[in-house]
Design a protein around this motif. Structure first.
Motif, mmCIF file in Angstrom:
data_model
loop_
_atom_site.group_PDB
_atom_site.id
_atom_site.type_symbol
_atom_site.label_atom_id
_atom_site.label_comp_id
_atom_site.label_asym_id
_atom_site.label_seq_id
_atom_site.Cartn_x
_atom_site.Cartn_y
_atom_site.Cartn_z
ATOM 1 N N LEU A 76 0.840 -1.204 0.000
ATOM 2 C CA LEU A 76 0.000 0.000 0.000
ATOM 3 C C LEU A 76 0.878 1.259 0.000
ATOM 4 C CD1 LEU A 76 -2.925 0.996 0.063
ATOM 5 C CD2 LEU A 76 -2.823 0.984 2.549
ATOM 6 N N ASN A 77 1.959 1.224 0.784
ATOM 7 C CA ASN A 77 2.874 2.388 0.803
ATOM 8 C C ASN A 77 3.466 2.620 -0.585
ATOM 9 O OD1 ASN A 77 2.381 2.460 3.497
ATOM 10 N ND2 ASN A 77 4.351 1.591 4.130
ATOM 11 N N THR A 78 3.892 1.539 -1.227
ATOM 12 C CA THR A 78 4.481 1.668 -2.567
ATOM 13 C C THR A 78 3.456 2.260 -3.524
ATOM 14 O OG1 THR A 78 5.647 -0.366 -2.081
ATOM 15 C CG2 THR A 78 5.736 0.379 -4.352
ATOM 16 N N TYR A 79 2.228 1.744 -3.415
ATOM 17 C CA TYR A 79 1.160 2.247 -4.295
ATOM 18 C C TYR A 79 0.966 3.745 -4.081
ATOM 19 C CZ TYR A 79 -3.594 3.283 -5.836
ATOM 20 O OH TYR A 79 -4.694 3.864 -6.427
ATOM 21 N N GLN A 80 0.939 4.140 -2.808
ATOM 22 C CA GLN A 80 0.679 5.558 -2.543
ATOM 23 C C GLN A 80 1.802 6.449 -3.081
ATOM 24 O OE1 GLN A 80 -0.386 4.999 1.514
ATOM 25 N NE2 GLN A 80 -2.585 5.005 1.049
ATOM 26 N N ARG A 81 3.022 5.912 -3.051
ATOM 27 C CA ARG A 81 4.158 6.698 -3.582
ATOM 28 C C ARG A 81 4.129 6.774 -5.101
ATOM 29 N NH1 ARG A 81 7.340 3.779 -0.146
ATOM 30 N NH2 ARG A 81 8.260 2.669 -1.893
ATOM 31 N N LYS A 82 3.676 5.693 -5.737
ATOM 32 C CA LYS A 82 3.756 5.639 -7.209
ATOM 33 C C LYS A 82 2.362 5.515 -7.822
ATOM 34 C CE LYS A 82 8.152 3.245 -6.921
ATOM 35 N NZ LYS A 82 8.796 1.946 -6.994
#
Ligand SMILES: Cc1cc2nc3c(=O)[nH]c(=O)nc-3n(C[C@H](O)[C@H](O)[C@H](O)COP(=O)(O)OP(=O)(O)OC[C@H]3O[C@@H](n4cnc5c(N)ncnc54)[C@H](O)[C@@H]3O)c2cc1C
Lengths: 529, 154
Positions: free
Chosen positions: A185-191
């Motif tokens: 989820l963190n990766t998604y929010q960053r990219k």
């Protein structure tokens, strides 16, 4: 005795139809088979603690009857339904007569609380796009969704999926995510731009699992027991609402009875039931009859009531697939001890507006036994064992659900021996979305291969619907009116997913419950003096 | 659970080596778990086999039984044989038996650490998996040869 309302079935549909009828002061009887789990010592510790120490663990992990070995000698069954303590949910009493499965591994539940006694608790509102073939809009369902949300407790939040999942009013804060899901989820929010450009949106699920206590139900204990111990207080099941209705003496409940057929006169409906204990038949009288025996069994009761062995009724189900994703970076991480074990994240895939929408649930692999997944790894046994230990905690499983609509080859029909035939043609051309997901998530450090994707046979989506679809045209036989009344009938209503004219790519049980409640209100309206 | 199994007269564990199932279990324990099969495990293995193969019949099943019997008699490498067999056809008698064994092992506290990792061990994991990956490749070659020779004449 003349009831105002008799409800057939105590699943998500039956319970909420009964809830509505009782709330409106109607004299309500629920007729149900009502199988219950065996009385056994409840599991209370974390599953990993039990597995590390309990010498009797085979009793609940494999079962006295070796239930968990199911897939070795019978058709595929999801891990939860194989688990010994959940087997009652899909047990079939002899008198119920097994379904004739022609290309469709239909499951039916005769449990108190129905299939949702073993569900994953994913609870999503339909939006106007989902409901475009229904004769009502999302805003008409909203008051019912709101009421149910307050009663059962649903977690979720405002995020990118809100436009698909609807209002966040009354939601509890989301449950704690597993490490790997949180990282994704963190990766998604960053990219986000990258993912959105590829048609992918990611966010928290809506789950009927409590993150804080509600009434006498306690909050989620993150003990990984959800695959092994039914009736955990934090995970909502219709059986809880039914218990409450019975405790408050709001309804009557007739257990061990199978509804066989009904007949209608000007003043009442006669409902014929078979006692599973005494094998005797009984006629019950009611002013209105609500069918809520699940999309398959309600269709069967209707066809039997008309002695119709010719008609083929439409059958809908969400085709499904499973994509395993491994994070090499997380290989060798400790197992996720503190997890609820159910849906971690949801994903919506829609390549471009107007194109097919697919919804996916993303799971970690903490609760089920490693042997369930490990034997699918293309490795020798010792490597399989090492993979169970080191690779499974670094794995996510994406379960995709596709939408379904009526097709001539997919139907149910009553056979001359009174058994229901379910026939379904496996959907072809799956794999494109799975491929896109695999390619896109590589960017998040998650590795997979299209050859590892599994396509469970039809029936395994366990979202059945559409046998008595709702239409505006009430002259068509075996359809339902927008109020839920069976066409050509005056007093028989249908409250389960039989009424769905199409099946969106979204878990449908919250909508079953909302519509059942709505149907009860419609029924009450017709009983007003 | 296993108490009741052990108590049932027809399923009372005989001496481990007495029968085919006992031999299989002994070999699985030696090869996969480096443990000694106790009567409780044998009783569970026998019951699970009875359940899984209750309705197994037909020519293919009989042929597979013969292959397995020959493999046991010739003391073939069962890990290699199972792997090659599984890659060709997942639904075979040896894979099912090994799968049963895996379930039984995984649900015993004695073997908990073989299946569950409770601490961060990335390096160990990579080394073990790397080694096991290579070993798998060798086992596959060995397994194919073994399978071809065992199939001959069946
Ligand atoms: C493992 C699993 C996971 C799932 N996860 C989700 C999820 O995350 N989200 C989601 O939305 N859905 C999920 N589902 C699906 C969901 O559980 C079902 O869609 C839902 O429970 C259907 O409710 P129902 O009331 O229509 O029918 P059922 O649950 O099938 O209930 C039928 C009821 O009718 C009774 N009955 C049947 N025939 C007769 C008869 N002749 N006479 C009297 N009584 C009868 C039965 O006893 C039972 O009480 C899941 C299901 C399973 C099994």
């Amino acid at each position: 005795m003349l009831y105002d309302v008799i409800v057939a079935g105590s699943g998500a549909a039956g319970t909420w139809a009964a809830f509505g009828a009782a709330r409106l002061g109607l004299k309500t009887l629920v007729v149900d088979v009502g199988l219950q789990p065996k009385p056994e010592r409840r599991l209370e510790q974390n599953i990993f603690e039990l597995r590390r120490t309990d010498i009797n663990q085979r009793q609940y992990l494999i079962g006295d009857e070796y239930e968990s070995l199911h897939n070795l000698y019978q058709p595929y069954l999801s891990p939860k339904l194989k688990a010994p303590r959940y087997r009652y949910v899909i047990a079939e009493p002899e008198a119920s007569m097994r379904i004739k499965k022609e290309g469709f591994d239909a499951l039916q539940s005769f449990a108190y609380g129905g299939l949702a006694s073993a569900w994953g608790a994913g609870t999503y509102r339909y939006d106007d796009d989902d409901l475009r073939k229904f004769p009502f809009t999302a805003s008409e369902l909203d008051p019912y969704y709101d009421a149910i949300t307050r009663e059962i407790g649903i977690t979720g939040t405002q995020d990118d999926l809100q436009e698909h999942f609807g209002s966040t009013a009354g939601l509890q804060t989301p449950l704690k995510l597993d490490r790997l899901a949180q990282r994704l989820l963190n990766t998604y929010q960053r990219k986000k731009k990258y993912y959105n450009a590829r048609g992918i949106k990611l966010g928290y699920p809506r789950l009927a699992i409590l993150s804080r206590a509600l009434g006498d139900r306690t909050a989620c204990a993150y003990d990984n027991l959800s695959f092994w111990q039914p009736q955990l207080p934090s995970i909502y099941s219709p059986a809880m609402t039914l218990d409450q209705l019975l405790r408050d003496k709001k309804i009557e409940y007739l257990r061990d009875h199978l509804v066989i057929r009904y007949s209608e006169s000007d003043t009442e409906v006669s409902v014929e039931t078979l006692s599973l204990k005494t094998k005797t038949k009984t006629l019950l009288k009611t002013r209105r009859f609500i069918l809520a025996a699940g999309a398959l069994n309600s269709a069967k009761i209707v066809l039997r009531s008309h002695d119709d062995y010719q008609t083929q009724l439409p059958l809908l189900e969400n085709p499904t697939s499973m994509v395993p994703l491994v994070s090499p970076w997380h290989i060798g991480q400790p197992v996720e001890r503190q997890s609820h074990g159910l849906i971690q994240l949801n994903l919506i895939y829609q390549r471009a507006p107007g194109e097919e929408k697919v919804q996916a649930s993303i799971y970690g692999y903490s609760s089920p036994l490693g042997s369930d997944a490990g034997m699918n790894f293309p490795l020798a046994i010792k490597a399989v064992m090492a993979s169970c230990k080191y690779v499974l905690p670094s794995m996510l499983i994406v379960q995709l659900f596709y939408a379904d609509s009526q097709k001539p080859g997919n139907y149910v029909q009553l056979a001359s021996d009174q058994r229901l035939v379910t026939r379904y043609e496996k959907r072809k051309n799956l794999g494109k979305v799975e491929g896109e997901i695999i390619r896109t998530f590589l960017r998040a450090g998650l590795v997979s291969h299209s050859r590892l994707v599994q396509y469970p046979p039809p029936g395994n989506g366990i979202h059945y619907a559409g046998t008595l679809p709702m239409t505006e045209d009430s002259t068509r036989p075996y359809t339902t009116t927008p109020q839920g009344r069976l066409a050509k009938s005056q007093k028989v209503y249908v409250a389960d997913a039989s009424i769905f004219p199409c099946l969106p790519a979204k878990n449908h049980t919250l909508t079953i419950m909302a519509n059942a409640l709505r149907t009860a209100y419609n029924v009450a309206e017709t009983l007003r003096p | 659970m296993t108490e009741s199994i052990g108590d049932s007269p027809s399923l009372k564990p005989r001496h481990i080596q007495d029968d085919e199932l006992g031999q299989e279990l002994q070999r699985f324990c030696d090869q996969f778990a480096h443990c000694v099969p106790d009567p409780e495990l044998l009783a569970a293995y026998r019951c699970a086999n009875a359940k899984v193969f209750a309705h197994a019949a037909g020519q293919e099943h009989e042929e597979q039984k013969i292959i397995l019997r020959k493999a046991l008699a010739a003391k073939r490498d069962l890990e290699a044989l199972e792997y090659a067999w599984r890659l060709g056809c997942h639904d075979n008698i040896l894979t099912k038996k090994v799968h049963i064994f895996m379930y039984l092992l995984e649900t015993s506290p004695d073997h908990y650490n073989k299946f569950v990792n409770e601490s961060k061990q990335r390096t160990t994991a990579y080394v073990v998996l790397g080694f096991q990956g290579l070993r798998s490749a060798l086992k596959l070659c060995k397994g194919y040869i073994s399978l071809i020779s065992l199939r001959a004449g069946v």
